[in-house]
Scaffold this active site. Structure first.
Site, short mmCIF file in Angstrom:
data_model
loop_
_atom_site.label_atom_id
_atom_site.label_comp_id
_atom_site.label_asym_id
_atom_site.label_seq_id
_atom_site.Cartn_x
_atom_site.Cartn_y
_atom_site.Cartn_z
CG ASP A 12 37.65 36.95 45.13
OD1 ASP A 12 37.27 38.06 44.69
OD2 ASP A 12 38.54 36.28 44.58
CG ASP A 14 36.97 36.41 38.63
OD1 ASP A 14 36.13 35.71 38.04
OD2 ASP A 14 37.00 37.65 38.54
#
Length: 185
Positions: A12, A14
């Protein structure tokens, strides 16, 4: 013809690659999470292809454009290359049902917790999902990994994993909660 398929380290963005300051669309607001380059290099050395899979509803919400996102991610890929990692493929979902950019205000199959980005990467990059793993900081990431057929994921969070969350995962999916990337051995 080889039957070998690549295993991937899905990341991922952020909260895993960069500190989640909320809707980061410019490089000057991009701050790397401590240890991310070491973790990616470690898995790359073990034969994993790093692949970024990121929800980017800030595009649908009009906070930044896809052009801004691509410019930012080009710099991020350069930073990873300068730290000894391969060119990292980037998959992103620009959609959100409550966006303000009309053509992106849709219910899609790519937004995590749905596994669309992982399936697309697997198809395009010849990835073996069962042998792959994911690092995410939201339970949506873990749900996407589980739905895509991954058997291992890391949940980078201070929040505990509940029995209810675990009960919704396949029994073959192992999730480990970590609070820092350095906890991955």
């Amino acid at each position: 013809m080889s039957s070998y398929k690549q295993k991937a380290l899905f990341l991922d963005r952020d909260g895993v690659i960069n500190v989640d300051h909320g809707y980061v669309g410019k490089y000057e607001n991009f701050e790397y999470v401590e240890g991310i380059f070491d973790v990616v290099r470690k898995f790359q050395n073990e034969g994993y292809l790093p692949v970024i899979v990121t929800n980017q509803s800030g595009i649908a919400r009009g906070y930044y454009t896809e052009k801004d996102f691509h410019a930012l991610m080009a710099r991020v890929v350069e930073d990873f290359s300068s730290h000894g990692t391969v060119n990292i493929p980037v998959y992103y979902c620009p959609h959100h049902t409550q966006g303000s950019v009309k053509e992106l205000t849709i219910a899609c199959q790519c937004r995590k917790p749905l596994p669309g980005m992982l399936h697309q990467a697997a198809k395009e990059l010849d990835i073996d999902l069962v042998s792959s793993l994911l690092i995410g900081d939201s339970w949506r990431d873990i749900e996407a990994a589980n739905a895509a057929g991954l058997t291992k994921s890391y949940y980078l969070s201070d929040k505990p994993i509940t029995d209810e969350q675990l009960s919704k995962l396949r029994s073959s999916h192992c999730v480990s909660r970590i609070t820092r990337l350095s906890e991955i051995k």
